[in-house]
Design a protein around this motif. Sequence first.
Motif, mmCIF file in Angstrom:
data_model
loop_
_atom_site.group_PDB
_atom_site.id
_atom_site.type_symbol
_atom_site.label_atom_id
_atom_site.label_comp_id
_atom_site.label_asym_id
_atom_site.label_seq_id
_atom_site.Cartn_x
_atom_site.Cartn_y
_atom_site.Cartn_z
ATOM 1 N N GLN A 113 88.653 62.008 53.866
ATOM 2 C CA GLN A 113 87.675 62.510 54.833
ATOM 3 C C GLN A 113 87.966 61.974 56.235
ATOM 4 O OE1 GLN A 113 83.682 62.069 53.492
ATOM 5 N NE2 GLN A 113 82.857 63.519 54.950
ATOM 6 N N ALA A 145 88.374 59.436 48.375
ATOM 7 C CA ALA A 145 87.579 60.432 49.102
ATOM 8 C C ALA A 145 87.367 60.008 50.550
ATOM 9 C CB ALA A 145 86.239 60.631 48.395
ATOM 10 N N TYR A 146 87.149 58.705 50.789
ATOM 11 C CA TYR A 146 86.937 58.215 52.155
ATOM 12 C C TYR A 146 88.199 58.380 53.003
ATOM 13 C CZ TYR A 146 86.073 54.966 56.000
ATOM 14 O OH TYR A 146 85.929 54.410 57.243
ATOM 15 N N SER A 176 88.352 67.350 53.017
ATOM 16 C CA SER A 176 87.218 67.171 52.097
ATOM 17 C C SER A 176 87.427 68.058 50.874
ATOM 18 C CB SER A 176 85.894 67.521 52.789
ATOM 19 O OG SER A 176 85.676 66.698 53.908
ATOM 20 N N TYR A 189 80.402 58.385 48.803
ATOM 21 C CA TYR A 189 81.714 59.024 48.722
ATOM 22 C C TYR A 189 82.193 59.210 47.272
ATOM 23 C CZ TYR A 189 82.117 58.223 53.748
ATOM 24 O OH TYR A 189 81.914 58.223 55.114
#
Length: 660
Positions: free
Chosen positions: A321, A317-318, A326, A463
């Motif tokens: 992003q 997820a990091y 997202s 996250y």
Amino acid sequence: MPNLNDSTKSIDYRDQQQDGKCAEPLMKGHSKDNVAVERTSLTTPSNEDSFLPNYENQSKEITNSGKKKKSRIRRIKDLCNVDLLRRRLPIVGWLPNYNLNYSVFDLIAGVTVGLTIIPQSIAYAGVAGLPFEYGLYSSFMGLFAYTVFGSVKESSMGPTAVMALMTFNYANEGGPAYACLLSFLAGLIELVAGLLNLGFMVDFISAPVISGFCSAAALTVASTQVKGLFGLKFSGSSFVEIWTGFFTNLSKINPWDAGLGLSSIVILLFMRKLTAMKNLRPFKKITCLRNRFVDGGLWFISTSRNAFAVIGGCVAAYVLQVNGLSPFTLTGNIKAGLPSFELPPFSINKTDLDGNSTVLLSFPEICSELGAAIGLIPLIAILEQVAIAKAFAFGKRTDATQEMIALGMGNIFGSFFGAMPITSSFGRSSVQNASGVKTPLSNVYAGTLVLLALGFMMPSLAYIPKAILAAVIITSVIFMVELEELKPIWKSRRVELVPLGVTFFCCLFVNMEYGILIGAGVHLFLLAYMAGGRPHLELIRQPQGSKRTEERVIVKADTNLYFPGVEKFRQVLNEATDGETCVLVDLSHVTEIDYTALKMLKSVASDYHKRGLMVLHFTNASSKVAKSISSALHSADIDFLIPNKINNTFEQSGQITDEV
């Protein structure tokens, strides 16, 4: 059932010859006025002696008072001995013998459990309807308390799916304050129950009821994760509301969340079986899998699968992003830092339903809103705690009282740091056992890891994709559905499927708290109806054998006589006589008669007497049962007979003593 010494022996009337007389007793009945008590008689002093001071009695009184005083002192000493100290503070027993070898095993077990409890507690906070950090607030104090007060080294206390689910309605109503107060009150009740040895209360909840409750709880908890698993947002928290909302909002499913969540479930289930896969036929020929270090690595990966899933999800997820993408629904910011130490709130400012004003709720008003949860949450927590302690005792004696004290202290201390109700987790206890834990000190290492996560890891945990947390919860609770219990219950005693089914459906569709109460009530009712008081009565008619013997009717009861079976017994007794037959009530299988049954027997015997029939005869009565009957029925209406096995006749019983 007490083991009573029967005054007579039981015989089989079907093989008996009718050549003895049934009813012409020399002395009818035994009432409370003519019961002979077999005791050693004391010599009564003469009138002259009665005026003299009784020095012998005075010396006896002084001696007895001295003995009582010494007995009280002995009891106080027994309460303050070293053995009791070791039982109530088990750390005193194992800490002096602690060594470096133990510390290595405990460190491995503690770190492994810590890596398991961190992602689970964050997810369980979501199940309870609390901010995610409250899951971690609930995870460390119970571990520290159990290190001091716990008696089973494998047991690991902390948030569980069942406790989180039972907290949800109240946390949704009053927020973290209600959850924290529930933890304090539950701990207080658990501690008092342990100190007063009230552990027997859990015996009133049977295994089928527990199976129904756990299965319903597992399905309900798994259902609450449907929203996070598929990226949906709709109102509703009950089983029916969630699945109704799910099918209504199918078109709004986030494909990224759904794909991540479902794939995470598959991967987690695969990792769960990682150590067992080496025994499959295709892998048996691979020699490197038999290496001790490879085997240990596979076990560590399997055990820490939840931590690996969460870390992997955070990294993915990091990275996305950072690159401007997202696609996943994230947990968002989790409050960092250690919780402050403070007493649970005993009064709360609560916002009205209209949201325009606040009302100050006092402690009694809060307790009124918490309702049945104040008693049921500690009951279920004790049930889980003691069951897990027994499971890991491996045949040794389990100190249920000490487990209740440890649970109570963990909840009380946890409430000072904002914790929700906790108990032992079977999954984490299994991990601790498999890690080779040596002492409860492993809980300190696990609790320290939780504190480090609170202090330094919270920004990174923001996250975590919600789909991965949902997958972690679903794969943890789905194995709590106890389908394997249905087959043995069906084969052994099918009627017990009724309380199981009632508990399951009431918990699933009505309410968890009332569901288990209804199920327990149904099972107790079945127990009272089937075993406690409706005996199977056998009517044996023996025809007239000669001029000396009339027709005899024997009524046999196969169990104790309690109020539910009174009317059935009355009907059989009324059908047993036509005015000339001799009626015998065989009490060989009866050790207890309640007052309702005694009143029925008195009524029947009195009716026999008014109609000019023979007296009501009892045979094979134990001394306790005979005394109960004699104390309630008129002596002219009853008689006690003893079967004579030598000539197969009945004789009058002797004296009825008050021996029990």
